[in-house]
Design a protein around this motif. Structure first.
Motif, PDB file in Angstrom:
ATOM      1  N   LEU A  24      -7.705  -5.531  -2.722  1.00 46.62           N
ATOM      2  CA  LEU A  24      -8.196  -5.247  -1.371  1.00 46.62           C
ATOM      3  C   LEU A  24      -7.302  -5.954  -0.366  1.00 46.62           C
ATOM      4  CD1 LEU A  24     -10.296  -3.971   0.487  1.00 46.62           C
ATOM      5  CD2 LEU A  24     -11.692  -6.035   0.228  1.00 46.62           C
TER       6      LEU A  24
ATOM      7  N   GLU B 183      -8.793   8.330   6.919  1.00 53.23           N
ATOM      8  CA  GLU B 183      -9.248   8.531   5.542  1.00 53.23           C
ATOM      9  C   GLU B 183      -8.247   9.328   4.717  1.00 53.23           C
ATOM     10  OE1 GLU B 183     -14.081   8.253   5.753  1.00 53.23           O
ATOM     11  OE2 GLU B 183     -13.172  10.201   6.188  1.00 53.23           O
TER      12      GLU B 183
ATOM     13  N   PRO C  28     -12.608  -1.497  -5.244  1.00 54.40           N
ATOM     14  CA  PRO C  28     -11.154  -1.677  -5.375  1.00 54.40           C
ATOM     15  C   PRO C  28     -10.832  -2.875  -6.261  1.00 54.40           C
ATOM     16  CG  PRO C  28     -11.897  -2.593  -3.293  1.00 54.40           C
ATOM     17  CD  PRO C  28     -13.111  -1.966  -3.939  1.00 54.40           C
TER      18      PRO C  28
ATOM     19  N   SER D  39       0.807  -1.225   0.000  1.00 53.94           N
ATOM     20  CA  SER D  39       0.000   0.000   0.000  1.00 53.94           C
ATOM     21  C   SER D  39       0.835   1.268   0.000  1.00 53.94           C
ATOM     22  CB  SER D  39      -0.926   0.000   1.221  1.00 53.94           C
ATOM     23  OG  SER D  39      -0.169  -0.005   2.424  1.00 53.94           O
TER      24      SER D  39
ATOM     25  N   GLY E 200      -7.846  -0.848  -1.952  1.00 54.46           N
ATOM     26  CA  GLY E 200      -8.403  -0.593  -0.624  1.00 54.46           C
ATOM     27  C   GLY E 200      -7.598  -1.310   0.437  1.00 54.46           C
ATOM     28  N   TYR E 201      -7.643  -0.774   1.646  1.00 51.27           N
ATOM     29  CA  TYR E 201      -6.879  -1.350   2.769  1.00 51.27           C
ATOM     30  C   TYR E 201      -7.780  -1.320   4.000  1.00 51.27           C
ATOM     31  CZ  TYR E 201      -2.710  -2.253   5.688  1.00 51.27           C
ATOM     32  OH  TYR E 201      -1.791  -2.807   6.548  1.00 51.27           O
ATOM     33  N   VAL E 202      -8.144  -2.496   4.499  1.00 50.45           N
ATOM     34  CA  VAL E 202      -8.932  -2.604   5.729  1.00 50.45           C
ATOM     35  C   VAL E 202      -7.951  -2.863   6.857  1.00 50.45           C
ATOM     36  CG1 VAL E 202     -10.804  -3.790   6.921  1.00 50.45           C
ATOM     37  CG2 VAL E 202     -10.875  -3.537   4.431  1.00 50.45           C
TER      38      VAL E 202
ATOM     39  N   LYS F 186     -16.020   1.395  -2.776  1.00 51.46           N
ATOM     40  CA  LYS F 186     -15.173   2.163  -3.692  1.00 51.46           C
ATOM     41  C   LYS F 186     -14.680   1.320  -4.873  1.00 51.46           C
ATOM     42  CE  LYS F 186     -12.618   3.416  -0.133  1.00 51.46           C
ATOM     43  NZ  LYS F 186     -11.600   4.046   0.728  1.00 51.46           N
TER      44      LYS F 186
ATOM     45  N   GLU G 156      -5.902   7.229   3.018  1.00 51.84           N
ATOM     46  CA  GLU G 156      -6.449   6.609   1.813  1.00 51.84           C
ATOM     47  C   GLU G 156      -6.512   7.600   0.650  1.00 51.84           C
ATOM     48  OE1 GLU G 156     -10.237   4.913   2.749  1.00 51.84           O
ATOM     49  OE2 GLU G 156      -9.517   4.027   4.611  1.00 51.84           O
TER      50      GLU G 156
ATOM     51  N   THR H 245     -19.485   7.564   2.609  1.00 50.65           N
ATOM     52  CA  THR H 245     -18.083   7.336   2.257  1.00 50.65           C
ATOM     53  C   THR H 245     -17.811   8.003   0.914  1.00 50.65           C
ATOM     54  OG1 THR H 245     -18.032   5.206   3.412  1.00 50.65           O
ATOM     55  CG2 THR H 245     -16.356   5.591   1.727  1.00 50.65           C
TER      56      THR H 245
ATOM     57  N   GLN I  29     -14.617  -0.226   2.129  1.00 58.50           N
ATOM     58  CA  GLN I  29     -13.671  -0.325   1.026  1.00 58.50           C
ATOM     59  C   GLN I  29     -14.328  -0.874  -0.235  1.00 58.50           C
ATOM     60  OE1 GLN I  29     -10.696   1.015   1.271  1.00 58.50           O
ATOM     61  NE2 GLN I  29     -11.130   1.520   3.418  1.00 58.50           N
TER      62      GLN I  29
END
Length: 638
Positions: A172, A410, A169, A69, A97-99, A167, A413, A118, A164
């Motif tokens: 992910l 955020e 991704p 990331s 995306g990154y959780v 959006k 991101e 979001t 996420q």
């Protein structure tokens, strides 16, 4: 995006960084222990696949996600490619995306509101449809109207994933999405991720420390890490074939994921076991480097390939106005929620300050225009100033940290920056504080004296409001670098107490200050606010004539009073001839001073009081644009 082919490749990635926690001073001076965290790691994952990164604590799982990331601060080597294009921070923020393991969502919002507010490229009906689709895919439809603070651990984790997925991704990343979940919910989360990978055509990379056997069918690929080395990377079903070929077959009735995880973990139970396991893992790492190339590229689903059809990866950033509008509407939705959190915010923002001033009215409402009124009115001014300062601090440390932490997460991101965050927060907070302080001023201003001129009341309330804004912005600046709200509150209150004590002229006379302290008061808002309020109150007609001590004792012979004071003789009843005499005592440093053209100048004091508040707002705008050290940001963003 469904049906598109994407491939994420890591080729010989090395990463050096901090290997153990350091103190704040060590971080500042750079005296921290660093080392190689990832060593020659290579892997491949295609769209529609789920790759599990397995390893014990300290094996480098989270570091691998941070490298992909582009969130790491230390030096990296090797290649990270998305469809043969280098993975940049901008590319990751736009298309991936990154959780994270911990995510602070805004209380008071429902599941549906959290997803809808979001920032994404979708708007209107398309966004509502996407929200409903994601909630259905994540089994959240039945709790769509439940506030986030009332969700179970599993529901909260699935909502974090949904933020996420909304959006779209193409890659992910998830850091320990099943941590601390029971077996049933672990199975549910991993199965949902597998279905989402197939449905949305996303490549999903997740870390796990204790994989269960029932999630085996949902994992298309697996990467075993031990102290940064790759023990195996490739198809999950090919894993059994590989380890069997090198002499480590999985026993029957054993969980293969856990069995080979134990095989890839250093045994620290004794020195002999430690040396033996270290030697064995080193051999496994070397063996995979020699023979594992075909397994790393291969998959049990489809042959590995690099997509020939290259779709555009960079799409351009979301419009700043759309992002600001979404963030502002989210703040409004959280504040006007008729649930516990929303009602708490309404109470703190609108009603707490008037309630405090109502208590002041109860204590001071019996004041009469005798000599005691001089001290009582001075005390009321001090309590009014202290009240707005301290309540501004209190409201900020209770309400602001949640939004601040969400902003930090955020902003990492790439959704928006500090300017948009502060603008939207101030657009919400400032009108609330104006209404609240205006109502508070109406409660106590009649106690100050004549209420004949509405503009006098307005000036009184505006000065209090400017002080409230200043304390709010001052605390927001402190919370920029201090995570703990209690520590920030104590520090802000301490600064405010010092300013009130030295600069207000109420607790201590201005003329009694040392020269350097007197000049220092020019740099405080409390000096100008207190001077304005004192002039407004003590120059009213009610306090202009000689004041009696009480109903029985008069102070009509003012010449006698002034003579006795000059000769050092204490008058038993009368100290101040009138309000102007009191002001001269508190603010005159030299007999030749004209305090009404200097310290008590009307226009100067009101102008500078508001200049302090406006200046603090602008200062915060710049402050939130300054790049912070990584160890400071990490406190809020994880």
């Amino acid at each position: 995006m469904i049906g598109s082919d994407y491939t994420l490749d890591l080729c010989n990635v090395f990463y050096s960084g901090q290997v153990e926690p350091g103190t704040c001073m060590q971080r500042v001076i750079g005296n921290i222990k660093t080392g190689i965290i990832l060593k020659d790691v290579s892997m491949t994952v295609n769209s529609g696949e789920v790759l599990a990164v397995l390893g014990s604590k300290g094996s480098g799982k989270k570091a691998l996600l941070d490298v992909i990331s582009r969130r790491v601060q230390g030096p990296t080597r090797g290649q990270i490619l998305l469809n043969n294009q280098p993975m940049s921070l901008c590319l990751f923020q736009q298309r991936c995306g990154y959780v994270t393991h911990k995510c602070d969502l805004i209380p008071g919002l429902t599941v549906e509101q959290t997803l809808y507010y979001t920032p994404t490229r979708l708007t209107g009906y398309l966004k509502k449809s996407k929200v409903k689709q994601v909630m259905a895919d994540l089994a959240l439809s039945q709790v769509s109207n439940r506030c986030v603070e009332n969700l179970s651990k599993s529901e909260y984790r699935r909502l974090m994933i949904g933020i996420q997925l909304i959006k779209d991704p193409i890659i992910l990343l998830l850091d320990e999405p099943t941590w601390d979940l029971d077996p049933l919910n672990t199975y549910l989360v991993v199965s949902i991720l597998s279905n989402a990978a197939k449905k949305y055509g996303a490549a999903i990379v997740l870390t796990m420390e204790k994989p269960r056997s029932d999630v085996f069918p949902f994992l298309d690929r697996v990467l075993y890490l031990c102290l940064g080395d790759a023990v195996y990377a490739g198809g999950t079903r090919h894993m059994l074939e590989y380890f069997d070929a090198i002499g480590f077959p999985c026993p029957q009735l054993e969980n293969p994921l856990m069995y080979y995880l134990c095989l890839s973990t250093v045994d620290r139970r004794s020195r002999e076991r430690f040396l033996e396991s270290n030697h064995q893992i080193a051999a496994l790492v070397e063996k995979f480097k020699i023979e594992g190339g075909s397994y790393r590229k291969g998959t049990s689903i489809s042959p590995s390939h690099v997509p020939e059809h290259k779709m555009p990866l960079l799409l351009g950033k979301i419009g700043s106005f759309n992002v600001a509008w979404t963030v502002y509407m989210r703040l409004l939705a959280a504040s006007f929620s008729f649930r516990k959190e929303g009602l708490k915010q309404i109470f703190l923002r609108l009603f707490l300050t008037p309630i405090f001033f109502l208590f002041l009215w109860i204590f001071y409402n019996k004041m009469e225009n005798y000599q005691q009124a001089i001290i009582s009115k001075s005390g009321l001014i001090l309590n009014s100033l202290a009240g707005v300062y301290f309540l501004g601090i209190l409201n900020t440390v209770i309400l602001y940290p949640t939004y601040r932490t969400r902003y930090f997460q955020e902003s990492q991101e790439g959704l928006y920056g500090g300017t948009i965050f502060l603008l939207t927060y101030n657009l919400l907070s400032i009108p609330f504080s104006f209404v609240s302080v205006l109502a508070s001023g109406a409660i106590v201003y009649p106690l100050m004296g004549s209420f004949e001129e509405p503009m006098e009341y307005l000036y009184f309330s505006l000065i209090l409001w400017a002080c409230y804004l200043f304390s709010e912005q001052q605390t927001m600046a402190i919370l920029m670098i201090v995570k703990d709200h209690l520590s920030a509150a104590i520090f802000s209150i301490y600064i405010t107490c010092v300013c009130l004590t030295l600069s207000s002229g109420i607790l201590r006379s201005i003329k009694g200050l040392q020269e350097w302290l007197f000049h220092l008061t020019y740099a405080t808002q409390a000096r100008y606010a207190a001077a304005f309020l004192n002039r407004q109150v003590f120059l009213q007609p009610d306090l202009h004539n000689p004041l009696a001590f009480d109903a029985k004792h008069n102070c009509t012979n003012m010449n006698l009073i002034e003579t006795s004071l000059l000769n050092g003789i204490t008058n038993p009843y009368c100290r101040h001839a009138n309000g102007q005499s009191f002001l001269s005592e508190r603010y005159t440093r030299d007999q030749s001073d004209n305090i009404f053209n200097g310290i008590l100048d009307f226009d100067l004091n009101i102008g500078i009081t508001f200049a302090f508040s406006l200046g603090m707002i602008i200062f915060n705008m710049f402050l939130y644009l300054i790049p912070l050290p990584a160890f400071v940001k990490a406190k809020f963003r994880e």
